[in-house]
Design an enzyme around this catalytic site. Sequence first.
Site, PDB file in Angstrom:
ATOM      1  N   ASN A  16      -9.564  -8.163  -1.698  1.00  0.00           N
ATOM      2  CA  ASN A  16      -8.368  -8.889  -2.144  1.00  0.00           C
ATOM      3  C   ASN A  16      -8.682  -9.916  -3.223  1.00  0.00           C
ATOM      4  O   ASN A  16      -7.863 -10.166  -4.115  1.00  0.00           O
ATOM      5  CB  ASN A  16      -7.684  -9.561  -0.955  1.00  0.00           C
ATOM      6  CG  ASN A  16      -6.951  -8.554  -0.077  1.00  0.00           C
ATOM      7  OD1 ASN A  16      -6.592  -7.480  -0.539  1.00  0.00           O
ATOM      8  ND2 ASN A  16      -6.749  -8.887   1.183  1.00  0.00           N
ATOM      9  N   GLY A  38       2.757   2.855   6.973  1.00  0.00           N
ATOM     10  CA  GLY A  38       4.191   3.001   7.226  1.00  0.00           C
ATOM     11  C   GLY A  38       5.002   1.854   6.660  1.00  0.00           C
ATOM     12  O   GLY A  38       6.046   2.055   6.028  1.00  0.00           O
ATOM     13  N   THR A  39       4.512   0.613   6.860  1.00  0.00           N
ATOM     14  CA  THR A  39       5.235  -0.561   6.351  1.00  0.00           C
ATOM     15  C   THR A  39       5.158  -0.619   4.829  1.00  0.00           C
ATOM     16  O   THR A  39       6.165  -0.826   4.143  1.00  0.00           O
ATOM     17  CB  THR A  39       4.650  -1.858   6.952  1.00  0.00           C
ATOM     18  OG1 THR A  39       4.606  -1.722   8.371  1.00  0.00           O
ATOM     19  CG2 THR A  39       5.492  -3.059   6.589  1.00  0.00           C
ATOM     20  N   GLU A  89       7.520  -8.159 -21.638  1.00  0.00           N
ATOM     21  CA  GLU A  89       6.663  -7.583 -22.678  1.00  0.00           C
ATOM     22  C   GLU A  89       5.740  -6.500 -22.138  1.00  0.00           C
ATOM     23  O   GLU A  89       5.384  -5.569 -22.853  1.00  0.00           O
ATOM     24  CB  GLU A  89       5.833  -8.683 -23.351  1.00  0.00           C
ATOM     25  CG  GLU A  89       6.564  -9.393 -24.463  1.00  0.00           C
ATOM     26  CD  GLU A  89       5.651 -10.348 -25.206  1.00  0.00           C
ATOM     27  OE1 GLU A  89       4.916  -9.895 -26.098  1.00  0.00           O
ATOM     28  OE2 GLU A  89       5.661 -11.539 -24.875  1.00  0.00           O
ATOM     29  N   THR A  91      -7.079   5.500   6.457  1.00  0.00           N
ATOM     30  CA  THR A  91      -6.656   4.595   7.537  1.00  0.00           C
ATOM     31  C   THR A  91      -5.531   5.215   8.359  1.00  0.00           C
ATOM     32  O   THR A  91      -5.211   4.738   9.433  1.00  0.00           O
ATOM     33  CB  THR A  91      -6.172   3.240   6.962  1.00  0.00           C
ATOM     34  OG1 THR A  91      -5.143   3.497   6.002  1.00  0.00           O
ATOM     35  CG2 THR A  91      -7.308   2.494   6.294  1.00  0.00           C
ATOM     36  N   SER A 145       0.856  -1.184   0.000  1.00  0.00           N
ATOM     37  CA  SER A 145       0.000   0.000   0.000  1.00  0.00           C
ATOM     38  C   SER A 145       0.893   1.235   0.000  1.00  0.00           C
ATOM     39  O   SER A 145       2.059   1.167   0.384  1.00  0.00           O
ATOM     40  CB  SER A 145      -0.897   0.008   1.234  1.00  0.00           C
ATOM     41  OG  SER A 145      -0.101   0.201   2.391  1.00  0.00           O
ATOM     42  N   ASN A 193      -8.461   2.037  -3.421  1.00  0.00           N
ATOM     43  CA  ASN A 193      -9.418   1.467  -2.461  1.00  0.00           C
ATOM     44  C   ASN A 193     -10.854   1.876  -2.762  1.00  0.00           C
ATOM     45  O   ASN A 193     -11.770   1.060  -2.732  1.00  0.00           O
ATOM     46  CB  ASN A 193      -9.065   1.921  -1.036  1.00  0.00           C
ATOM     47  CG  ASN A 193      -8.153   0.930  -0.339  1.00  0.00           C
ATOM     48  OD1 ASN A 193      -8.133  -0.248  -0.681  1.00  0.00           O
ATOM     49  ND2 ASN A 193      -7.397   1.393   0.636  1.00  0.00           N
TER      50      ASN A 193
END
Length: 322
Positions: A103, A19-20, A129, A54, A15, A81
């Site tokens: 997902n 933070g991650t 390609e 979020t 995402s 989203n």
Amino acid sequence: ADQCSGLQGFLVFHSFGGGTGSGFTSLLMERLSVEYSKKSKLEFSVYPDRQVSTAVVEPYNSILTTHTTLEHSDCSFMVDNEAIYDICNRNLDIERPTYTNLNRLIGQIVSSVTASLRFNGALNVDLIEFQTNLVPYPRIHFPLTTYARIISAEKAYHEQLSVPEITNACFEFSNQMVKCDPRRGKYMACCLLYRGDVVPKDVNAAIAAIKTRRSIQFVDWCPTGFKVGINYQPPTVVPGGDLAKVQRAVCMLSNTTAIAEAWARLDHKFDLMYAKRAFVHWYVGEGMEEGEFSEAREDLAALEKDYEEVGRNSADGGEFEE
């Protein structure tokens, strides 16, 4: 990766806003560039929702990660989203979609993109390609993804669509995975990835019909525009899930100047917060310098300008630098 007999590249899922997703991915992409410089690096990036946030610092994280990964990513498929929530509401009648619903929808796109690596077909497309056909300049590597047909399991019994119908559906705003209006932009390239009961003759007829539509504009320096992949393996769905099992489907990856709208929205939010230097101290406290914010924002301003330049007709004198 070292155990692979024929490593083509890397698919990185993350995402923009967290933070991650932003920080760790930036570091990972830098490392992959060092260790595997010749291999393709494709991203599937989840773009922040316009309405529901979020994290308050989503605009900062998004701009910082885009700036850092821009030179390390070969192609980045953005997923919004808000657009996915809307598709779940409208097409699948899911009032409150869960992450599982979202997902599984994204999974169909990933499956289409990688199908030709895994199954046989009339026209197969590999990872290299995608870049060759979708990325005219290194920085212009953010294709818009569209998928058709997305219908619920209940509706599937009386709604199997033809090749021209699913092809037309790809150019409908409601099937896009990012909220932007392609009618306001110009297409530089389109990659149509068909799956299931599809033959080249039907695809050629569908594309010929699309080319006659006035609303679909290509840049004048890339008039042909369409790359096609056909895979005989029909789309697979999770048993008992909300997506219908269909005979045929198509995923369109299109490089359009309209995607710059998404960057403009993020840049605006970034500017509102950064004008007050809100929340910046948290980043500085972790070892960043304030100058990195200005540098990242300038890079995104340049990216918006790049998209503006490539959308100009050759006669307008729009000279683009790589």
